[in-house]
Design a protein around this motif. Sequence first.
Motif, short mmCIF file in Angstrom:
data_model
loop_
_atom_site.label_atom_id
_atom_site.label_comp_id
_atom_site.label_asym_id
_atom_site.label_seq_id
_atom_site.Cartn_x
_atom_site.Cartn_y
_atom_site.Cartn_z
N SER A 177 -7.87 -5.44 -1.00
CA SER A 177 -6.71 -6.32 -1.12
C SER A 177 -6.84 -7.51 -0.20
O SER A 177 -6.57 -8.66 -0.58
CB SER A 177 -5.43 -5.54 -0.79
OG SER A 177 -5.25 -4.48 -1.70
N TYR A 210 -5.66 -6.20 -9.16
CA TYR A 210 -5.00 -6.84 -8.01
C TYR A 210 -5.21 -8.36 -8.05
O TYR A 210 -4.32 -9.15 -7.73
CB TYR A 210 -5.53 -6.30 -6.68
CG TYR A 210 -5.39 -4.83 -6.44
CD1 TYR A 210 -4.65 -4.00 -7.29
CD2 TYR A 210 -5.99 -4.21 -5.35
CE1 TYR A 210 -4.53 -2.64 -7.06
CE2 TYR A 210 -5.87 -2.86 -5.10
CZ TYR A 210 -5.15 -2.06 -5.96
OH TYR A 210 -5.05 -0.72 -5.73
N SER A 222 1.94 -3.00 -6.12
CA SER A 222 1.60 -1.87 -5.25
C SER A 222 0.21 -1.42 -5.64
O SER A 222 -0.21 -1.51 -6.80
CB SER A 222 2.60 -0.73 -5.41
OG SER A 222 2.17 0.17 -6.40
N ASP A 223 -0.51 -0.93 -4.63
CA ASP A 223 -1.90 -0.52 -4.88
C ASP A 223 -2.01 0.53 -5.98
O ASP A 223 -2.82 0.42 -6.88
CB ASP A 223 -2.55 -0.03 -3.57
CG ASP A 223 -1.85 1.16 -2.95
OD1 ASP A 223 -0.67 1.41 -3.27
OD2 ASP A 223 -2.48 1.85 -2.12
N LEU A 236 -6.25 1.63 8.70
CA LEU A 236 -5.86 0.70 7.64
C LEU A 236 -5.79 -0.73 8.19
O LEU A 236 -6.16 -1.68 7.49
CB LEU A 236 -4.53 1.13 7.01
CG LEU A 236 -4.60 2.41 6.17
CD1 LEU A 236 -3.21 2.78 5.63
CD2 LEU A 236 -5.57 2.23 4.99
N VAL A 278 -0.89 -7.40 3.69
CA VAL A 278 -0.99 -6.07 3.11
C VAL A 278 0.00 -5.23 3.87
O VAL A 278 -0.04 -5.17 5.10
CB VAL A 278 -2.42 -5.52 3.25
CG1 VAL A 278 -2.47 -4.07 2.77
CG2 VAL A 278 -3.41 -6.37 2.48
N MET A 308 0.83 -1.20 0.00
CA MET A 308 0.00 0.00 0.00
C MET A 308 0.87 1.26 0.00
O MET A 308 1.57 1.53 0.99
CB MET A 308 -0.86 0.04 1.26
CG MET A 308 -1.87 -1.04 1.42
SD MET A 308 -3.41 -0.72 0.52
CE MET A 308 -3.90 0.87 1.23
N LEU A 310 1.61 -1.68 4.84
CA LEU A 310 1.41 -0.24 4.90
C LEU A 310 2.79 0.41 4.89
O LEU A 310 3.58 0.23 5.81
CB LEU A 310 0.68 0.12 6.19
CG LEU A 310 -0.48 -0.81 6.58
CD1 LEU A 310 -1.11 -0.39 7.90
CD2 LEU A 310 -1.53 -0.86 5.47
N ALA A 330 -7.21 -1.13 0.93
CA ALA A 330 -6.73 -2.12 1.90
C ALA A 330 -7.75 -3.23 2.08
O ALA A 330 -7.42 -4.43 2.11
CB ALA A 330 -6.43 -1.45 3.24
N SER A 336 -0.79 4.22 -1.10
CA SER A 336 -1.83 5.18 -0.76
C SER A 336 -2.25 4.98 0.70
O SER A 336 -1.79 4.06 1.36
CB SER A 336 -3.05 4.98 -1.67
OG SER A 336 -3.89 3.98 -1.15
#
Lengths: 253, 253, 253, 253, 253, 253
Positions: free
Chosen positions: D34, F243, D234-235, D59, D42, D23, D44, D31, D25
């Motif tokens: 995903s 994703y 990556s997001d 998140l 995930v 992530m 952060l 989140a 963003s």
Amino acid sequence: MPHTTAAPLERLRSGDTVHGMWMMSSSADLARISSSLGYDYVCLDMQHGLARAEHIMPLSDAVRAGGDAMVVARVPDNRFTEIGMLADAGVDAIIVPLVSSAAEARAAAEALDYPPRGRRSWGPTNALMLGHDPAPERAGAPLLFVMIENTAGLSEVAEICRVDGVDGVYIGPSDLALSLGSLPGPEEPATTEAIATILATAQEAGVIPGIHCGTGEEAAARRAQGFRFITSSSDIGAARAAYAADLAEAAGG
Amino acid sequence: MPHTTAAPLERLRSGDTVHGMWMMSSSADLARISSSLGYDYVCLDMQHGLARAEHIMPLSDAVRAGGDAMVVARVPDNRFTEIGMLADAGVDAIIVPLVSSAAEARAAAEALDYPPRGRRSWGPTNALMLGHDPAPERAGAPLLFVMIENTAGLSEVAEICRVDGVDGVYIGPSDLALSLGSLPGPEEPATTEAIATILATAQEAGVIPGIHCGTGEEAAARRAQGFRFITSSSDIGAARAAYAADLAEAAGG
Amino acid sequence: MPHTTAAPLERLRSGDTVHGMWMMSSSADLARISSSLGYDYVCLDMQHGLARAEHIMPLSDAVRAGGDAMVVARVPDNRFTEIGMLADAGVDAIIVPLVSSAAEARAAAEALDYPPRGRRSWGPTNALMLGHDPAPERAGAPLLFVMIENTAGLSEVAEICRVDGVDGVYIGPSDLALSLGSLPGPEEPATTEAIATILATAQEAGVIPGIHCGTGEEAAARRAQGFRFITSSSDIGAARAAYAADLAEAAGG
Amino acid sequence: MPHTTAAPLERLRSGDTVHGMWMMSSSADLARISSSLGYDYVCLDMQHGLARAEHIMPLSDAVRAGGDAMVVARVPDNRFTEIGMLADAGVDAIIVPLVSSAAEARAAAEALDYPPRGRRSWGPTNALMLGHDPAPERAGAPLLFVMIENTAGLSEVAEICRVDGVDGVYIGPSDLALSLGSLPGPEEPATTEAIATILATAQEAGVIPGIHCGTGEEAAARRAQGFRFITSSSDIGAARAAYAADLAEAAGG
Amino acid sequence: MPHTTAAPLERLRSGDTVHGMWMMSSSADLARISSSLGYDYVCLDMQHGLARAEHIMPLSDAVRAGGDAMVVARVPDNRFTEIGMLADAGVDAIIVPLVSSAAEARAAAEALDYPPRGRRSWGPTNALMLGHDPAPERAGAPLLFVMIENTAGLSEVAEICRVDGVDGVYIGPSDLALSLGSLPGPEEPATTEAIATILATAQEAGVIPGIHCGTGEEAAARRAQGFRFITSSSDIGAARAAYAADLAEAAGG
Amino acid sequence: MPHTTAAPLERLRSGDTVHGMWMMSSSADLARISSSLGYDYVCLDMQHGLARAEHIMPLSDAVRAGGDAMVVARVPDNRFTEIGMLADAGVDAIIVPLVSSAAEARAAAEALDYPPRGRRSWGPTNALMLGHDPAPERAGAPLLFVMIENTAGLSEVAEICRVDGVDGVYIGPSDLALSLGSLPGPEEPATTEAIATILATAQEAGVIPGIHCGTGEEAAARRAQGFRFITSSSDIGAARAAYAADLAEAAGG
Ligand SMILES: [Mg+2]
Ligand SMILES: [Mg+2]
Ligand SMILES: [Mg+2]
Ligand SMILES: [Mg+2]
Ligand SMILES: [Mg+2]
Ligand SMILES: [Mg+2]
């Protein structure tokens, strides 16, 4: 007339004991409630709690809108810039964790005072916003509490209490216990002895002895011992216990 | 002792004139500054401004932390639920836009009062948070201002002023001008006459005459006419003008 | 075509003077207004202001949505990670406070440049979001201003100006005055002399001389002296003065 | 029964390979998405991404509400206080960037463990909120990954892998390439060789080999090489590519 | 496997009684705590509480991250669009206040169901995010509770309970008391009788009888009467009482 | 020079086709990315998406900071106050859902225009912030799209297209299908026919025909049919698909 926290601060200065709420959450609603109840201070915990830098102003506003409690903040670390940020934001007292020496206490004090006595950088945002006089002499605001919570700090506690600009000590019993080789929870003799030493040393040096408690009962006992700046609850701890009791009573049997 | 807005409110009730700042932005910093300057009220504009429902509590906190200003809010629309939400949030006065008839004024008043006098639903959240007594009788709090700003409202202004629960009228000169066939900006005779009518009617009915201005100069003139609840600036309007002046002076030549 | 700040940046590079607004608040509305007025830059102050890390993107967006102003940020401290964070966020210039030596200036420059010239870590988030080419050579973006605002920095100003990667100096007159033994406010001779020295040294070294002012009038005077990157107002300072003037005019006579 | 991330963590401990989303963003929506897709973790990214301290709890909540993914966080820097903050917030694993020596790895491990094994300060906020047992022995939670991404770390990788409390290494190929004198992008032989060395060293030391990839295809290749903690997307990178493809298809022909 | 609230929902459907926490604040921390304690549902109060539309997703995430509680929301008003918004956001149950007639109950039910049975507009955002099957047949999710809390609703309660799509009734004793001519607080006979009528009618119609309580003790009594969806506490009410008790104990004697 | 969206708007007015991204999330990062990619508009969906009133300004800023896309917003409902709020916020176009008659279309148009042509209330906040001329004549800004997505709207589509102030129609195929007795998903003949009718009617009336699509492929087909305002993707839909593909490729074989 702008809001003032004079009452609790004056009582503290005149030798009275003050009681505080410890905010671990970042809820302005809980801050407002706590202040309205008559707590003398509400502490925003930036070290272990969920208050981040951006919550300082809204939580300070909520405390001041709710009542007369002093806004206290525990800085995450003994860092020059973060201490200055809290002073700029206009908090009434700052608690610095894990102070291990007089040199570290001096660094914290210097971060709160302008030259020539300290090293604070100019930019008193809250005072500028509110039209207060941001006199370059610190004049004792915000108050500075240094935490004695490890064996290094314990062994230098007398020197720490004599550092110019230190207004009080604040004991963290859990870290102190860990540092002394025991665990958070029921107090072991070594921790009891250390707490007594710190209390006596602070009293002798004429700085305010403060301590962190988890319940009102524990706080009352500390008050009887002579502590004068006493946290009796945490917002989430007390709320959790109350919610659990309600559920048990509702569903229980 | 919880924060009180008694001073401006009492002055208003005793016949004095009060002055206010109009918040179009959602900046708690500007709300805090405005209150600290001595404005008697700060109005959060939920109709045309950027204050949304979630900003009411933080902006109210900022106003109360900064000084003694009353927290006023303009509801986006004359809706039962939104008016109740503002009352639950503990604002000191509510301004309802575009009131066109006595029936509409009555609906607004009923949204602020519990049965049997009104229809408000029980849930005074702010009072519960602060431990205030949420008496089911409204006892005149929050104050209710209805906006007279179109020809329909103008033609029923006397009846509107007599509606039980209406504490004042608030004139929106721009909408009033548009409704009368002219434009926002320099006031045309029809608008001048309408404003005079509303002022006189309010005075006669014993409700507070209020009006929206764009500058301190305009506000002083309205004060001289007899208005008693007067907005002299908007946060973003006054800031924009000041920034422009600074830039012109700096870069200008 | 993505938004570009080319105009002010090009003017700055071609030898022109640029004028800026200093944001102490975290209000996107004020950022948008400032940029729309034609300020050449808007500086987000993370040291003494209320802009926190999480505000950098929304405030940058507001500046760019409002007009063509460069997004400048003052980092809270001369820290590798925080400087890199601002570069990753795509700001156009970075101001580093309290630079006391050429070594400190070099550390700031290295935090902005990738190996082998610097030590910046890879992760240019804003460039990746916008599809810009994140060339590993820094190519002079963002600009780096180091603040000369204490006696240590003053005594090494020539060396600091020669550090590779330093694009300009930015004088903080209040901290400089404090460091020289006087107070913020009316300028004393030692401060005047120090400012002249820094200006002359920067001009000689070919880096941009910048300075912090509090009013448009002061900014015009600095412009006349030869400064080329000049902050003329702070958002909350100018707003506060304007609101106070409106209230005085409204209520005053 | 509170939410558990046992499944991916157990698989990781039993020798399986896990796949993660990175992530950049701060979008809780991304989140949640995903985690719901079956990603094992995930991450952060607080170093280069836009997740700031205040986003950690929302998140984390979004990841746990969406599915069973582990919550991983990359701390911005190898700092005692920030590492402790993430542990207090209850993340399942922490990635520390730019670890250059065994001493630095040891410092990170000590920040995660209470005395006497480490130096972590007591205040396990998330555990206290959820009623979990915050045993003073760390018992391996959260997992600690140290990033090997520069030549210094590379030359001490064996010692780093043997540091007590290090659960895995995580390779940052872009910083590693820069440190080795090449550029992010297509992998040059020196980088290939360094990656192979780190992988083999980790496998030999019995710690988890992890690596950062930019696409699913690259991730599959790393999985075949023996990596067991693999970020495939990556997001914002994957979203950007997908949006560009949609637009091209819509407007293109 | 995505998080599921099956347990409490299944228990509710199988005839068991469930217990809930009422959120007046917008604190995700308190939502997480409540869910972790084993409450069967956590209700986000958008009518009188401080949860606004933008808090629905973060509070839902917090409930689901903390435990297995159902996410319930009270919509501010019986409005088609707001009810649809909550359904799109994926809440498990919706409580509609102040339902005064079978026609109003029918309108609420139609807002939750797609054509041809209802009028809901297509856009099940949460299901799309999580990859759930957003079947156009509503299949009973979210549950719909209508509040009986005024004399009009009381007189049509049998018809309301028979409306297709109504899963339960939820009594608001305070509004009911006001509507019956008494006050919130100790229950008067008319209110007691009305509550008994609603309970019996719901049981006869086979819909879930629910009620709002202020304490665990009151909740236990309602459970004994046969209510099956029972709110025992409010987050701020229980927290306030607990904080007050702690302060009294600390400072008191 | 303030940012302008002239390019896409001019192309739209000159008869060209424009392509848009549909925001269901409230992520400013995704808004910025979408605009930077060259989408002609980015639509903030306040009906089914997670953009709430308070997100309008930050998302508008992000769109404008990222590129030249028009800011479009779908209002949650055909309400006078909410439509005015979006116009005040300065969006470039407004989409009104579920318009069932010419009277409803007229109401939407009147909410966008000042007297005497409409009923909009004065308070153009964004224009005042940016110093734009907020002419009381609407002059066609923002554009108004009304959604034709039920059988009632379909049967009056010709009258709707002739309503003064309606700039285009926007078809919601899912709601239209539900209203016609089928399901969202593969298009059935009745829906195909209805879409063709709406397209032809709009073209004949000289208003812009717009439609909602889920993929770039679908958008290209609609473009070929003659639609000129075409949404090709949703932010969360396209991200989720991307994703999932990455994870499958990484973990899959
Ligand atoms: Mg401690
Ligand atoms: Mg008006
Ligand atoms: Mg300075
Ligand atoms: Mg790296
Ligand atoms: Mg009720
Ligand atoms: Mg639709």
